[in-house]
Design a protein around this motif. Structure first.
Motif, PDB file in Angstrom:
ATOM      1  N   VAL A  72     -37.603   9.761  21.473  1.00 17.71           N
ATOM      2  CA  VAL A  72     -37.012  10.246  22.728  1.00 17.71           C
ATOM      3  C   VAL A  72     -35.526  10.540  22.519  1.00 17.71           C
ATOM      4  CG1 VAL A  72     -36.540   9.675  25.140  1.00 17.71           C
ATOM      5  CG2 VAL A  72     -38.732   9.021  24.105  1.00 17.71           C
ATOM      6  N   GLU A  73     -34.839   9.664  21.811  1.00 12.06           N
ATOM      7  CA  GLU A  73     -33.423   9.891  21.526  1.00 12.06           C
ATOM      8  C   GLU A  73     -33.225  11.150  20.690  1.00 12.06           C
ATOM      9  OE1 GLU A  73     -32.281   6.160  19.813  1.00 12.06           O
ATOM     10  OE2 GLU A  73     -32.400   5.134  21.759  1.00 12.06           O
ATOM     11  N   ALA A  74     -34.139  11.402  19.762  1.00  8.08           N
ATOM     12  CA  ALA A  74     -34.074  12.632  18.961  1.00  8.08           C
ATOM     13  C   ALA A  74     -34.280  13.857  19.846  1.00  8.08           C
ATOM     14  CB  ALA A  74     -35.109  12.589  17.843  1.00  8.08           C
ATOM     15  N   LEU A  75     -35.170  13.738  20.842  1.00  6.41           N
ATOM     16  CA  LEU A  75     -35.347  14.842  21.796  1.00  6.41           C
ATOM     17  C   LEU A  75     -34.068  15.093  22.573  1.00  6.41           C
ATOM     18  CD1 LEU A  75     -38.806  14.587  23.632  1.00  6.41           C
ATOM     19  CD2 LEU A  75     -37.949  16.441  22.223  1.00  6.41           C
ATOM     20  N   TYR A  76     -33.433  14.019  23.065  1.00  5.00           N
ATOM     21  CA  TYR A  76     -32.167  14.173  23.789  1.00  5.00           C
ATOM     22  C   TYR A  76     -31.147  14.910  22.927  1.00  5.00           C
ATOM     23  CZ  TYR A  76     -33.696  10.565  27.170  1.00  5.00           C
ATOM     24  OH  TYR A  76     -34.353   9.842  28.134  1.00  5.00           O
ATOM     25  N   ALA A  77     -31.061  14.522  21.658  1.00  7.25           N
ATOM     26  CA  ALA A  77     -30.105  15.156  20.750  1.00  7.25           C
ATOM     27  C   ALA A  77     -30.448  16.626  20.545  1.00  7.25           C
ATOM     28  CB  ALA A  77     -30.082  14.418  19.419  1.00  7.25           C
ATOM     29  N   ARG A  78     -31.721  16.930  20.400  1.00  5.48           N
ATOM     30  CA  ARG A  78     -32.163  18.314  20.223  1.00  5.48           C
ATOM     31  C   ARG A  78     -31.806  19.146  21.466  1.00  5.48           C
ATOM     32  NH1 ARG A  78     -36.081  21.141  17.358  1.00  5.48           N
ATOM     33  NH2 ARG A  78     -36.686  19.285  16.216  1.00  5.48           N
ATOM     34  N   TRP A  79     -32.068  18.563  22.634  1.00  7.05           N
ATOM     35  CA  TRP A  79     -31.769  19.283  23.871  1.00  7.05           C
ATOM     36  C   TRP A  79     -30.269  19.513  24.019  1.00  7.05           C
ATOM     37  CZ3 TRP A  79     -35.231  15.609  27.216  1.00  7.05           C
ATOM     38  CH2 TRP A  79     -36.589  15.890  26.963  1.00  7.05           C
ATOM     39  N   ALA A  80     -29.482  18.496  23.706  1.00  8.77           N
ATOM     40  CA  ALA A  80     -28.029  18.630  23.809  1.00  8.77           C
ATOM     41  C   ALA A  80     -27.514  19.660  22.812  1.00  8.77           C
ATOM     42  CB  ALA A  80     -27.358  17.276  23.578  1.00  8.77           C
ATOM     43  N   LYS A  81     -28.065  19.643  21.604  1.00 10.97           N
ATOM     44  CA  LYS A  81     -27.662  20.624  20.590  1.00 10.97           C
ATOM     45  C   LYS A  81     -28.012  22.038  21.042  1.00 10.97           C
ATOM     46  CE  LYS A  81     -28.012  21.531  15.657  1.00 10.97           C
ATOM     47  NZ  LYS A  81     -28.669  21.157  14.409  1.00 10.97           N
TER      48      LYS A  81
END
Length: 154
Positions: A72-81
């Motif tokens: 989930v944290e990786a998804l957040y990072a992907r979305w923010a990127k």
């Protein structure tokens, strides 16, 4: 306590979760959940779009039991990127958390990985900016963030 004793205790306390219950793919669980959940039409369409476009391409092959807070944290990072705004990340997170909360209530998994995940840096920094502006406005002072190289107030 050995494994068999723990399983028997969990069954007696009605907290046992069958490991095979979480072996359904996130993609399949999402389809079943969207077809059976009671949401308003607009919310259901929004959740379906969010999950189809922003979650399933990245996590759809995992089982619901395999999805962890780190995913989930990786998804957040992907979305923010990808330049998603904090409120967009929040909306996506709400849809995903609703799905996993359903899985927890229906004893497919023991915990919701979205609730265990740390918010993205983008969401945290936006929250701090909003909080500082709000509380600075209440005090009548323009309060700025403090930290290395930043004054306490201005």
């Amino acid at each position: 306590m050995d494994f068999a004793t723990k399983v028997e205790n969990d069954k007696r306390e009605n907290t046992y979760i069958d490991p095979s219950a979480g072996k359904v793919s996130l993609r399949r669980y999402t389809e079943d959940w969207l077809n059976g959940v009671l949401l308003s039409g607009g919310t259901c369409e929004s959740y379906e779009r969010i999950l189809r476009l922003h979650v399933l391409p990245h996590l759809g092959r995992k089982t619901i039991a395999q999805v962890a807070a780190a995913d989930v944290e990786a998804l957040y990072a992907r979305w923010a990127k990808g330049r998603a705004k904090p409120n967009t990340i929040d909306a996506r997170s709400i849809a995903l958390s609703s799905l996993f909360s359903h899985a927890v209530r229906h004893r497919r998994i023991s915990s919701n990985p979205v609730k265990e995940a740390e918010p993205s840096d983008l969401r945290r920094s936006a929250y701090r900016r909003i909080t500082w502006r709000f509380f600075g406005g209440l005090s009548g002072r323009n309060v700025a963030p403090t930290g290395p190289g930043r004054p306490a107030s201005r």
